[in-house]
Design an enzyme around this catalytic site. Sequence first.
Site, PDB file in Angstrom:
ATOM      1  N   SER A  63       0.694  -1.292   0.049  1.00 46.83           N
ATOM      2  CA  SER A  63       0.080   0.023  -0.051  1.00 46.83           C
ATOM      3  C   SER A  63       0.839   1.186   0.062  1.00 46.83           C
ATOM      4  O   SER A  63       1.640   1.324  -0.930  1.00 46.83           O
ATOM      5  CB  SER A  63      -1.002   0.116   1.297  1.00 46.83           C
ATOM      6  OG  SER A  63      -1.756   1.045   1.339  1.00 46.83           O
ATOM      7  N   HIS A 100      -2.386  -1.183  -3.312  1.00 46.72           N
ATOM      8  CA  HIS A 100      -3.811  -0.179  -2.900  1.00 46.72           C
ATOM      9  C   HIS A 100      -3.328   0.912  -3.972  1.00 46.72           C
ATOM     10  O   HIS A 100      -2.255   1.763  -3.783  1.00 46.72           O
ATOM     11  CB  HIS A 100      -3.908   0.265  -1.732  1.00 46.72           C
ATOM     12  CG  HIS A 100      -3.959  -0.884  -0.795  1.00 46.72           C
ATOM     13  ND1 HIS A 100      -3.785  -0.660   0.858  1.00 46.72           N
ATOM     14  CD2 HIS A 100      -4.789  -1.948  -0.987  1.00 46.72           C
ATOM     15  CE1 HIS A 100      -4.424  -1.939   0.994  1.00 46.72           C
ATOM     16  NE2 HIS A 100      -4.926  -2.825   0.190  1.00 46.72           N
ATOM     17  N   ASP A 155      -4.805  -4.779   6.006  1.00 50.69           N
ATOM     18  CA  ASP A 155      -5.041  -5.598   4.876  1.00 50.69           C
ATOM     19  C   ASP A 155      -3.881  -6.402   4.607  1.00 50.69           C
ATOM     20  O   ASP A 155      -2.695  -5.941   4.536  1.00 50.69           O
ATOM     21  CB  ASP A 155      -5.374  -4.685   3.791  1.00 50.69           C
ATOM     22  CG  ASP A 155      -5.777  -5.502   2.533  1.00 50.69           C
ATOM     23  OD1 ASP A 155      -6.330  -6.709   2.749  1.00 50.69           O
ATOM     24  OD2 ASP A 155      -5.791  -5.111   1.440  1.00 50.69           O
TER      25      ASP A 155
END
Length: 343
Positions: free
Chosen positions: A160, A186, A282
Amino acid sequence: MKSCNVLVVDDSRTMRSLIAATLSADPEINVVGEACDAFEARDAIKQLSPDVVTLDIEMPKMNGLDFLERIMRLRPTPVIVISSLTERGTDTSIRALEIGAVDCIAKPSPGNKDSLGDLGARVKAAAGAQLRKPRLGDAAPVRNAASYLSDGRVVAIGASMGGVEALCSLLSRFPENCPPTVVTQHMPAMFTKSFADRLNRLCRPKVTEAVDGAILSPGQVYIAPGGARHLLVAGADRPRCRLQEGDLVSGHRPSVDALFQSVARTLGPKSVGVILTGMGRDGAQGLSALRQTGAETIGQDEATSLVYGMPRAAFELGGVSQQLPLSAIADRILTMTNKKRMR
């Protein structure tokens, strides 16, 4: 109490007001100033010393990339790029992330009205980022393709905030016949195509945005498209990409957890899981599921993570079998998946 000071830079007064209002709604964020171009921004940074700068990179008087390079060189400050969803805007945003911006967010548009929804959380994460000079120029020697032969294991990578720099560094160390690799990073919709194209130019393997049904083959890296579908892996005998619509998983779509969990179900020990820099959790549960199947799992260490959120969560949950600095991860993957080492 206000704890994070932010400077908003955009040539549009309307956009500046929208960004400032969004950030000011968070009690821990203080918008200390606004600027309409790079010259105003330069003076404001000197005067206000903001913790974070939000930056529109398509501005008059000075190219946003040139200004960003000056910030990183002269007064390193966490910068979040807020860019328009145009081909030129997305390409420039990816370059900005390589130069040193810590994150990139799409500007609100008729089809993407909620793009600033988590801006406050991203700004606060950026304020704690460990800024470093971009590493694209100091890549370790690439493994000789003649000395590597994939043993068939699929490599699944999640990242991310800070992931663009990390993935550029990691994948640039792969030989052209690297293990089949799937990546969930992401990133807003439309940005992932530019990112995949950029990686394809920088790296020896073929890097593409994943399409549904694509067979996972050595020498191929597949990037999850941003937007409304998760990237999964299906087919134990002949693994392939599966793009599946669905709800958010661990707050994201595409989700690293969704990818890792599909790999755990489909391939189990015939895979390697890697969690890189990023905010939030995540990927933690999915990496743990992978490790429980007997798969090798790697987490980026704190010292080299721009944001040690996702790797920390995975480590604390027990999903990381070995924690490594970014510069060592590619070589470890290649050593583990090299069929020639067993001869």
